[in-house]
Design an enzyme around this catalytic site. Structure first.
Site, PDB file in Angstrom:
ATOM      1  CE  LYS A 212      -3.868   2.024   2.729  1.00 55.01           C
ATOM      2  NZ  LYS A 212      -3.476   3.170   3.520  1.00 55.01           N
ATOM      3  CB  SER A 234      -2.896   4.646  -1.004  1.00 49.98           C
ATOM      4  OG  SER A 234      -3.171   5.316   0.219  1.00 49.98           O
ATOM      5  CG  HIS A 236      -1.120   7.117   5.032  1.00 53.56           C
ATOM      6  ND1 HIS A 236      -0.354   6.015   5.306  1.00 53.56           N
ATOM      7  CD2 HIS A 236      -1.833   7.348   6.169  1.00 53.56           C
ATOM      8  CE1 HIS A 236      -0.578   5.603   6.543  1.00 53.56           C
ATOM      9  NE2 HIS A 236      -1.478   6.396   7.081  1.00 53.56           N
ATOM     10  NE  ARG A 239      -3.919  10.409   8.797  1.00 60.04           N
ATOM     11  CZ  ARG A 239      -4.403  11.137   9.797  1.00 60.04           C
ATOM     12  NH1 ARG A 239      -5.194  12.151   9.544  1.00 60.04           N
ATOM     13  NH2 ARG A 239      -4.100  10.846  11.037  1.00 60.04           N
ATOM     14  N   GLY A 268      -8.379   7.171  -1.562  1.00 61.90           N
ATOM     15  CA  GLY A 268      -8.114   8.609  -1.476  1.00 61.90           C
ATOM     16  C   GLY A 268      -9.237   9.407  -2.105  1.00 61.90           C
ATOM     17  N   GLY A 269     -10.138   9.923  -1.275  1.00 65.41           N
ATOM     18  CA  GLY A 269     -11.195  10.818  -1.761  1.00 65.41           C
ATOM     19  C   GLY A 269     -12.327  10.135  -2.493  1.00 65.41           C
ATOM     20  CB  ILE A 270     -13.084   6.615  -3.338  1.00 66.65           C
ATOM     21  CG1 ILE A 270     -11.962   6.593  -4.383  1.00 66.65           C
ATOM     22  CG2 ILE A 270     -14.289   5.783  -3.775  1.00 66.65           C
ATOM     23  CD1 ILE A 270     -11.353   5.249  -4.627  1.00 66.65           C
ATOM     24  NE  ARG A 271     -14.418  11.133   1.332  1.00 64.86           N
ATOM     25  CZ  ARG A 271     -13.338  10.362   1.474  1.00 64.86           C
ATOM     26  NH1 ARG A 271     -13.302   9.132   0.970  1.00 64.86           N
ATOM     27  NH2 ARG A 271     -12.279  10.795   2.131  1.00 64.86           N
ATOM     28  NE  ARG A 291      -9.114  12.035   6.105  1.00 66.14           N
ATOM     29  CZ  ARG A 291      -8.142  11.879   5.202  1.00 66.14           C
ATOM     30  NH1 ARG A 291      -8.379  11.258   4.054  1.00 66.14           N
ATOM     31  NH2 ARG A 291      -6.936  12.340   5.434  1.00 66.14           N
TER      32      ARG A 291
HETATM   33  C1  LIG Z   1      -7.145   8.931  11.069  1.00 69.94           C
HETATM   34  C2  LIG Z   1      -6.514   8.083   9.998  1.00 69.94           C
HETATM   35  C3  LIG Z   1      -5.689   7.025  10.365  1.00 69.94           C
HETATM   36  C4  LIG Z   1      -5.110   6.212   9.377  1.00 69.94           C
HETATM   37  N1  LIG Z   1      -4.324   5.151   9.748  1.00 69.94           N
HETATM   38  C5  LIG Z   1      -3.804   4.336   8.794  1.00 69.94           C
HETATM   39  C6  LIG Z   1      -3.047   3.178   9.156  1.00 69.94           C
HETATM   40  O1  LIG Z   1      -2.815   2.888  10.321  1.00 69.94           O
HETATM   41  N2  LIG Z   1      -2.572   2.381   8.154  1.00 69.94           N
HETATM   42  C7  LIG Z   1      -2.808   2.677   6.840  1.00 69.94           C
HETATM   43  O2  LIG Z   1      -2.380   1.916   5.958  1.00 69.94           O
HETATM   44  N3  LIG Z   1      -3.508   3.767   6.473  1.00 69.94           N
HETATM   45  C8  LIG Z   1      -4.025   4.594   7.408  1.00 69.94           C
HETATM   46  N4  LIG Z   1      -4.748   5.681   7.048  1.00 69.94           N
HETATM   47  C9  LIG Z   1      -4.931   5.967   5.598  1.00 69.94           C
HETATM   48  C10 LIG Z   1      -6.223   5.345   5.066  1.00 69.94           C
HETATM   49  O3  LIG Z   1      -6.228   3.946   5.162  1.00 69.94           O
HETATM   50  C11 LIG Z   1      -6.461   5.743   3.587  1.00 69.94           C
HETATM   51  O4  LIG Z   1      -5.365   5.307   2.815  1.00 69.94           O
HETATM   52  C12 LIG Z   1      -6.622   7.247   3.407  1.00 69.94           C
HETATM   53  O5  LIG Z   1      -7.305   7.842   4.491  1.00 69.94           O
HETATM   54  C13 LIG Z   1      -7.341   7.621   2.092  1.00 69.94           C
HETATM   55  O6  LIG Z   1      -8.689   7.271   2.100  1.00 69.94           O
HETATM   56  P1  LIG Z   1      -9.904   8.306   2.366  1.00 69.94           P
HETATM   57  O7  LIG Z   1      -9.700   9.507   1.479  1.00 69.94           O
HETATM   58  O8  LIG Z   1     -11.109   7.495   1.977  1.00 69.94           O
HETATM   59  O9  LIG Z   1      -9.861   8.697   3.809  1.00 69.94           O
HETATM   60  C14 LIG Z   1      -5.325   6.504   8.010  1.00 69.94           C
HETATM   61  C15 LIG Z   1      -6.176   7.576   7.654  1.00 69.94           C
HETATM   62  C16 LIG Z   1      -6.755   8.357   8.623  1.00 69.94           C
HETATM   63  C17 LIG Z   1      -7.642   9.502   8.207  1.00 69.94           C
END
Ligand SMILES: Cc1cc2nc3c(=O)[nH]c(=O)nc-3n(C[C@H](O)[C@H](O)[C@H](O)COP(=O)(O)O)c2cc1C
Length: 339
Positions: A212, A234, A236, A239, A268-271, A291
């Site tokens: 990932k 991804s 993340h 972050r 990432g941003g898929i809503r 999220r």
């Molecule tokens: C609060 C928070 C904690 C996260 N912790 C992890 C983690 O421990 N391991 C990981 O692979 N990704 C982690 N992520 C990343 C998510 O798995 C994901 O890749 C990222 O949030 C993009 O998706 P989204 O836009 O739907 O939030 C975290 C994201 C958030 C917001």
């Protein structure tokens, strides 16, 4: 309960760091970390969201009246639709001190079991979370996929051994967590990994190995050279490093580079279910959402997550219906348009 009630409840329960915005697009949380935000200057989650908005659906309703089938095969499982709930390491640190990610993982796996998909989970550096997640997996149709933070091959192999009697559908390492300062500080081993180290983990794993945090064609090629059964495109959620492109912006070049050699997942941003449709049309095999699933958990536990998943699946089904796809393999690049 309905989904609107889930959002109302989430506002009461999630704590001050998340505003439960009408659309979870990264604007409300900005660079709030700890919290659900992105690394300063805080535009990462919003850029991910915006990248999907630049792609539109080509509607075509002249065609077969056959029913819609959203199911796919992934990691030897039949999924009801091509989505995984994404890993979150710590909700205690990011939201409320009394929260426990073990409960989030339990509820996600339960919801994924009833909705026929999989939950990828993290441990926030707490060893006990792996043990608890193994028990949740046993209770809920083995719907969990552990996502290990970067560490030495020796330490990761020890974690893999915990799953000896409970083999998950796949195992994953989140390579981009090399950007998390607390990980690198922990034992000096949480940083970037070599192709050799990844190859060793792939060889050790008894189930498909996912890497990932891939954001370039070159990175995807290296992951494939390491033996990746799947990659997750991804950043993340913005972050780990600022100013990356949105994942939808880089997906096409990654598909061009490695399609057919490994499974390609993206988050990432898929809503919306229509965003999943776009990703599949671009060549992805499945998506992850993070999220909004957490918000659904705070708003209604297992039921909240189920309501959210039902909504996403229905949106995907609608997009397929209106663009002329009856089965997932029918979805093609000609069904979308980049604006
Ligand atoms: C609060 C928070 C904690 C996260 N912790 C992890 C983690 O421990 N391991 C990981 O692979 N990704 C982690 N992520 C990343 C998510 O798995 C994901 O890749 C990222 O949030 C993009 O998706 P989204 O836009 O739907 O939030 C975290 C994201 C958030 C917001």
């Amino acid at each position: 309960m309905n989904y609107e009630e889930v959002l109302t409840n989430a506002k009461k329960n999630i704590g001050p760091n998340c505003k439960v915005c009408p659309v979870c697009n990264g604007l409300g949380c900005g660079n709030l970390m700890p919290g659900p935000g992105s690394k300063a200057p805080g535009n990462g989650a919003h850029d991910n969201y915006t990248a999907w908005r630049k792609i539109r659906l080509n509607m075509d309703t002249i065609g077969s009246p056959d029913p819609i089938d959203t199911s796919v095969e992934l990691f030897g499982r039949k999924l009801a639709f091509p989505l995984l709930t994404a890993p979150i390491g710590s909700i205690r640190l990011q939201f409320n001190p009394s929260d426990d990610v073990a409960d989030f993982n339990e509820k996600c796996m339960a919801a994924c079991e009833t909705r026929g998909i999989l939950h990828a989970y993290g441990n926030g550096l707490e060893q006990r979370i792996w043990d608890e997640a193994i028990l949740s997996g046993r209770r809920h149709g083995n719907t969990g996929i552990p996502v290990f933070n970067p560490d030495t091959p020796e330490n990761i192999e020890k974690l893999m051994d915990l799953y000896h009697n409970d083999l998950p559908a796949a195992m994953c390492m989140v390579l981009d967590s090399a950007g998390l300062p607390h990980l690198r500080k922990l034992n000096g081993k949480g940083g970037t990994k070599t192709i050799g180290e990844l190859r060793r983990l792939k060889a050790y794993s008894k189930v498909p190995m996912i890497f990932k945090g891939i954001m370039t064609a070159e990175g995807a090629r290296k992951a494939v050279d390491a033996g990746a059964d799947a990659i997750i495109v991804s950043n993340h959620g913005g972050r780990v490093v600022p100013e990356t492109p949105g994942t939808a912006d880089v997906l096409p070049e990654i598909v061009d580079a490695v399609k057919g050699e490994t499974k390609i997942l993206v988050d990432g941003g898929i809503r919306y279910g229509s965003d999943i449709f776009k990703a599949l049309a671009m060549g992805a095999d499945a998506c992850l959402i993070c999220r909004p699933v957490l918000i659904a958990y705070y708003g209604g536990g297992q039921e909240g997550i189920e309501l959210y998943l039902d909504r996403i699946r229905a949106e995907l089904s609608d997009a397929m219906y209106m663009c002329g796809a009856r089965k997932i393999p029918d979805i093609t690049n000609r069904m979308i348009r980049r604006m």
